[in-house]
Design a protein around this motif. Structure first.
Motif, PDB file in Angstrom:
ATOM      1  N   SER A 132       0.827  -1.204   0.000  1.00 18.51           N
ATOM      2  CA  SER A 132       0.000   0.000   0.000  1.00 18.51           C
ATOM      3  C   SER A 132       0.864   1.259   0.000  1.00 18.51           C
ATOM      4  N   LYS A 133       0.406   2.262  -0.703  1.00 19.33           N
ATOM      5  CA  LYS A 133       1.073   3.564  -0.726  1.00 19.33           C
ATOM      6  C   LYS A 133       0.388   4.534   0.235  1.00 19.33           C
ATOM      7  N   VAL A 177      -6.727  -3.038   7.028  1.00 17.68           N
ATOM      8  CA  VAL A 177      -7.944  -3.053   7.848  1.00 17.68           C
ATOM      9  C   VAL A 177      -7.987  -1.797   8.717  1.00 17.68           C
ATOM     10  N   LEU A 178      -6.857  -1.455   9.339  1.00 19.93           N
ATOM     11  CA  LEU A 178      -6.789  -0.254  10.162  1.00 19.93           C
ATOM     12  C   LEU A 178      -7.084   0.997   9.336  1.00 19.93           C
ATOM     13  N   ILE A 179      -6.467   1.103   8.182  1.00 19.37           N
ATOM     14  CA  ILE A 179      -6.702   2.267   7.320  1.00 19.37           C
ATOM     15  C   ILE A 179      -8.178   2.365   6.952  1.00 19.37           C
ATOM     16  N   LEU A 237     -10.195   3.592   9.966  1.00 20.49           N
ATOM     17  CA  LEU A 237      -9.986   5.011  10.217  1.00 20.49           C
ATOM     18  C   LEU A 237     -10.732   5.866   9.199  1.00 20.49           C
ATOM     19  N   LYS A 238     -10.762   5.425   7.964  1.00 23.87           N
ATOM     20  CA  LYS A 238     -11.480   6.182   6.931  1.00 23.87           C
ATOM     21  C   LYS A 238     -12.989   6.171   7.189  1.00 23.87           C
ATOM     22  N   LYS A 239     -13.491   5.096   7.784  1.00 20.40           N
ATOM     23  CA  LYS A 239     -14.915   5.004   8.111  1.00 20.40           C
ATOM     24  C   LYS A 239     -15.266   5.798   9.360  1.00 20.40           C
ATOM     25  N   ASN A 240     -14.295   6.074  10.213  1.00 23.52           N
ATOM     26  CA  ASN A 240     -14.518   6.748  11.491  1.00 23.52           C
ATOM     27  C   ASN A 240     -13.638   7.991  11.572  1.00 23.52           C
ATOM     28  N   LYS A 241     -13.922   8.979  10.742  1.00 23.91           N
ATOM     29  CA  LYS A 241     -13.063  10.165  10.629  1.00 23.91           C
ATOM     30  C   LYS A 241     -12.966  10.978  11.916  1.00 23.91           C
TER      31      LYS A 241
END
Length: 139
Positions: free
Chosen positions: A35-36, A106-108, A111-115
């Motif tokens: 991933s970048k 999964v973490l990323i 986090l994107k779902k829970n800004k």
């Protein structure tokens, strides 16, 4: 025309001191994830072992290696590294820890779902991906 600057979504921050072999293996294992969306920031607290040489051998643009000018102690080094991160979120990972790289994405995603998340922790050595503790602004 100006080029675009790629700002990582997640900074994985690893403070280190005299754990060259382990931190080098940790960084290499994290970089197995292609991933970048993340960077790895290592802040060396003036190690006297081969930490610098081992990390400088790793050629990946996602790795940022920095060194303190003097040893500032473990607690301050762990706090200082967070100021070196450029990602929207930062993950503090100690140099003696390990990360299962399949969960970085999964973490990323979480986090994107829970800004509104400003702090959280995960339960180590668990396969239960719903056991996270998230704290929103104002906690």
């Amino acid at each position: 025309m100006r080029g675009t600057i790629n700002i990582p979504f997640l900074s994985i921050c690893i403070p280190t001191y005299n754990r060259g072999e382990h931190v080098s293996l940790l960084v290499k294992s994290i970089l197995e994830n292609d991933s970048k969306e993340f960077e790895i920031v290592v802040l060396d607290n003036c190690s006297t072992d081969n930490t610098k040489e081992l990390l400088e051998q790793i050629k990946d643009s996602r790795l940022i290696f920095k060194q303190n000018k003097e040893n500032i102690g473990g607690k301050l080094n762990s706090a200082q590294i967070l100021t070196k991160a450029s990602g929207e979120y930062a993950l503090l990972c100690l140099d003696r820890d390990s990360i299962n790289v399949k969960y970085i994405n999964v973490l990323i995603h979480k986090l994107k779902k829970n800004k509104d998340v400003v702090f959280g922790y995960c339960l180590l050595e668990t396969e239960n991906l719903n056991s996270d503790k998230l704290f929103n602004k104002g906690f």
